[in-house]
Design a protein around this motif. Structure first.
Motif, PDB file in Angstrom:
ATOM      1  N   GLN A  80       0.872  -1.170   0.000  1.00 16.60           N
ATOM      2  CA  GLN A  80       0.000   0.000   0.000  1.00 16.60           C
ATOM      3  C   GLN A  80       0.908   1.219   0.000  1.00 16.60           C
ATOM      4  O   GLN A  80       1.669   1.418   0.942  1.00 16.60           O
ATOM      5  CB  GLN A  80      -0.868  -0.013   1.253  1.00 16.60           C
TER       6      GLN A  80
ATOM      7  N   ARG B 201      -1.728   6.599  -2.954  1.00 19.56           N
ATOM      8  CA  ARG B 201      -2.987   7.139  -2.428  1.00 19.56           C
ATOM      9  C   ARG B 201      -2.636   8.277  -1.495  1.00 19.56           C
ATOM     10  O   ARG B 201      -1.651   8.208  -0.773  1.00 19.56           O
ATOM     11  CB  ARG B 201      -3.735   6.085  -1.604  1.00 19.56           C
ATOM     12  N   ASN B 202      -3.451   9.306  -1.478  1.00 16.62           N
ATOM     13  CA  ASN B 202      -3.196  10.461  -0.611  1.00 16.62           C
ATOM     14  C   ASN B 202      -4.013  10.344   0.674  1.00 16.62           C
ATOM     15  O   ASN B 202      -5.233  10.430   0.646  1.00 16.62           O
ATOM     16  CB  ASN B 202      -3.543  11.747  -1.367  1.00 16.62           C
TER      17      ASN B 202
ATOM     18  N   GLU C  91      -8.775   2.859   6.011  1.00 12.75           N
ATOM     19  CA  GLU C  91      -8.486   2.683   4.588  1.00 12.75           C
ATOM     20  C   GLU C  91      -7.177   1.925   4.354  1.00 12.75           C
ATOM     21  O   GLU C  91      -6.879   1.534   3.225  1.00 12.75           O
ATOM     22  CB  GLU C  91      -8.403   4.050   3.889  1.00 12.75           C
TER      23      GLU C  91
END
Length: 125
Positions: free
Chosen positions: A43, A62-63, A75
């Protein structure tokens, strides 16, 4: 007055050393090559603020800004490796500490942060 300043400086130095060694224990700092070798199977989280992310980020990231980390932790899966980066590695180190306290153990940082990244990046036009 001088003793107070000396005490405060000493406390800051001790805190900084503690944080440095604690971070070394809980998160593995990777060179760009090591980071590139593993982040596609993990991730990849950019902990910078959205405006920084939009200006350019590592392809596939992903931010989840550090400022939102506690609210958005669900998340991030605890059973998969987590590769973190920010601009210089300061915020990603704090994010790693937050995740570690919540049970995440497979944590990695990009040495030098995005500033030192020479790989592929994506920008929002």
């Amino acid at each position: 007055m001088l003793y107070t300043i000396a005490f405060i400086l000493g406390a800051i130095i001790i805190y900084s050393l503690f944080t440095y060694f604690y971070q070394k224990k809980i998160v593995k700092t990777l060179s760009e090559e090591e980071f590139k070798a593993g982040y596609r199977k993990a991730q990849l989280i950019d902990v910078r603020e959205p405006n920084e992310f939009d200006a350019g980020h590592i392809l596939g990231a992903r931010n989840i800004p550090l400022s939102q980390m506690k609210m958005r932790m669900k998340e991030i899966r605890p059973d998969k490796p987590v590769y973190l980066y920010c601009q210089t590695s300061m915020r990603s180190g704090r994010a790693a500490q937050t995740l570690y306290r919540k049970g995440y153990r497979d944590l990695y940082l990009l040495e030098g942060g995005f500033k030192k990244w020479s790989g592929k990046i994506k920008t929002k036009n």
